[in-house]
Motif scaffolding. Structure first.
Motif, PDB file in Angstrom:
ATOM      1  N   TRP A 104      62.786 -75.115  51.270  1.00  0.00           N
ATOM      2  CA  TRP A 104      61.373 -75.471  51.110  1.00  0.00           C
ATOM      3  C   TRP A 104      61.179 -76.153  49.770  1.00  0.00           C
ATOM      4  CZ3 TRP A 104      57.636 -74.267  47.467  1.00  0.00           C
ATOM      5  CH2 TRP A 104      56.326 -74.687  47.789  1.00  0.00           C
ATOM      6  N   GLY A 106      57.598 -78.115  47.854  1.00  0.00           N
ATOM      7  CA  GLY A 106      56.199 -78.495  48.021  1.00  0.00           C
ATOM      8  C   GLY A 106      55.602 -78.916  46.696  1.00  0.00           C
ATOM      9  N   THR A 113      53.362 -85.319  45.523  1.00  0.00           N
ATOM     10  CA  THR A 113      54.568 -85.182  46.342  1.00  0.00           C
ATOM     11  C   THR A 113      55.730 -85.944  45.705  1.00  0.00           C
ATOM     12  OG1 THR A 113      53.306 -84.961  48.391  1.00  0.00           O
ATOM     13  CG2 THR A 113      55.597 -85.661  48.591  1.00  0.00           C
ATOM     14  N   GLY A 155      53.507 -75.114  60.045  1.00  0.00           N
ATOM     15  CA  GLY A 155      53.088 -76.305  59.322  1.00  0.00           C
ATOM     16  C   GLY A 155      53.499 -77.601  59.978  1.00  0.00           C
ATOM     17  N   PRO A 159      50.091 -79.758  59.204  1.00  0.00           N
ATOM     18  CA  PRO A 159      50.578 -79.917  57.832  1.00  0.00           C
ATOM     19  C   PRO A 159      49.456 -79.869  56.807  1.00  0.00           C
ATOM     20  CG  PRO A 159      50.627 -82.006  59.010  1.00  0.00           C
ATOM     21  CD  PRO A 159      50.285 -80.966  60.020  1.00  0.00           C
ATOM     22  N   ASN A 163      52.416 -79.888  51.450  1.00  0.00           N
ATOM     23  CA  ASN A 163      53.632 -79.616  52.221  1.00  0.00           C
ATOM     24  C   ASN A 163      54.039 -80.803  53.094  1.00  0.00           C
ATOM     25  OD1 ASN A 163      54.675 -76.982  51.639  1.00  0.00           O
ATOM     26  ND2 ASN A 163      52.797 -76.144  52.505  1.00  0.00           N
ATOM     27  N   TYR A 166      57.932 -81.045  53.714  1.00  0.00           N
ATOM     28  CA  TYR A 166      58.431 -79.910  54.495  1.00  0.00           C
ATOM     29  C   TYR A 166      57.928 -79.977  55.935  1.00  0.00           C
ATOM     30  CZ  TYR A 166      59.144 -75.074  55.985  1.00  0.00           C
ATOM     31  OH  TYR A 166      59.524 -73.943  56.677  1.00  0.00           O
ATOM     32  N   SER A 167      56.630 -80.215  56.110  1.00  0.00           N
ATOM     33  CA  SER A 167      56.054 -80.245  57.453  1.00  0.00           C
ATOM     34  C   SER A 167      56.617 -81.400  58.277  1.00  0.00           C
ATOM     35  CB  SER A 167      54.526 -80.354  57.373  1.00  0.00           C
ATOM     36  OG  SER A 167      53.978 -79.229  56.712  1.00  0.00           O
TER      37      SER A 167
END
Length: 254
Positions: A104, A106, A113, A155, A159, A163, A166-167
């Motif tokens: 993960w 985030g 991001t 997610g 989303p 995130n 990750y999503s």
């Protein structure tokens, strides 16, 4: 080679199940549950020391269980194929691949991001799914009762701003797994598919050490790794045609 049975008589008794990403808390719980159900468990992880501890724990908890460990670089397609081939050759078949490789990253906001996070997660959450699915598709189909099980996150369907990477990676992994499911469906023609691919969806996972570290935390909607392991084992309780291509929610849908 004949597959030994421990006499449990369930659908996993004597089944050969490979577990990718087996050294973490979810992996440990899954190894224990599969061994308890009578499966021959072939575990893999990139961390050799943690993998050895997880394998030893499963063997110790279930005396007589066959649990092996192999350090495999799942970012290498040839290594993944060699793992699948080696497993099928040694045990005569492969009845499952459980994908537990995680990770993960985030950020506080969407604007913050870091695309380096995407580069990492694309490897951990997508490449390993691509490689294990391509490596194990044929062995699972030959099994007659094979299962490919991906653990995903809520997610992927809803989303949040922080995130994005990750999503998106989880959503791509789900899509890839469902494409594998369609391959199994087509292979079955008018009948049942020879194997099934499914996605188990959680919000997040929790285990005893996390609760000990944060005794006042609620962990609302989280899935305990033991409950996840039980759900993974339960995938073999249902006919392939009812499992194939499904998303099974272990947390309320968003």
């Amino acid at each position: 080679m004949s597959i030994p049975s421990n006499g449990n008589g369930g659908p996993l008794d004597g089944a050969v199940v490979a577990v990718a990403g087996a050294a973490g808390p979810a992996g440990r719980a899954t190894l224990l549950r599969l061994a308890e159900a009578g499966a021959i468990v072939v575990a893999a992880d990139a961390d050799a020391a943690r993998l050895a501890e997880a394998v030893d724990a499963a063997r110790y908890a279930h005396g007589g269980a066959t649990v092996t460990g192999d350090t495999v670089d799942l970012l290498d397609l040839d290594a993944a194929r060699a793992w699948a081939d080696r497993t099928e050759k040694e045990f005569g078949r492969v009845d499952g691949l459980v994908h537990l490789v995680g990770g993960w990253r985030g950020s506080a906001t969407f604007a913050e991001t870091d695309l380096a996070d995407w580069e990492l997660l694309e490897k951990l959450l997508i490449k390993t799914v691509q490689h294990t699915s391509l490596a194990f598709e044929a062995p699972l189909a030959r099994s007659g009762n094979g299962r490919y099980v991906l653990i995903s996150a809520a997610g992927a369907s809803k989303p949040t701003a922080g995130n994005a990477a990750y999503s998106a990676a989880k959503a791509a992994a789900e899509a890839w797994t469902l494409a594998l499911a369609d391959s199994f469906r087509k292979a079955g023609g008018e009948g049942a598919p020879p194997a099934a691919a499914t996605v188990l969806v959680v919000k997040a996972l929790v285990h005893d050490a996390m609760r000990a570290e944060r005794p006042n935390a609620k962990f609302a909607g989280f899935t305990d790794v033991k409950d996840l392991a039980q759900a993974i084992a339960g995938v073999w309780d249902t006919p392939a045609q009812e499992v194939n291509g499904t998303r099974q929610w272990l947390t309320p849908q968003p």
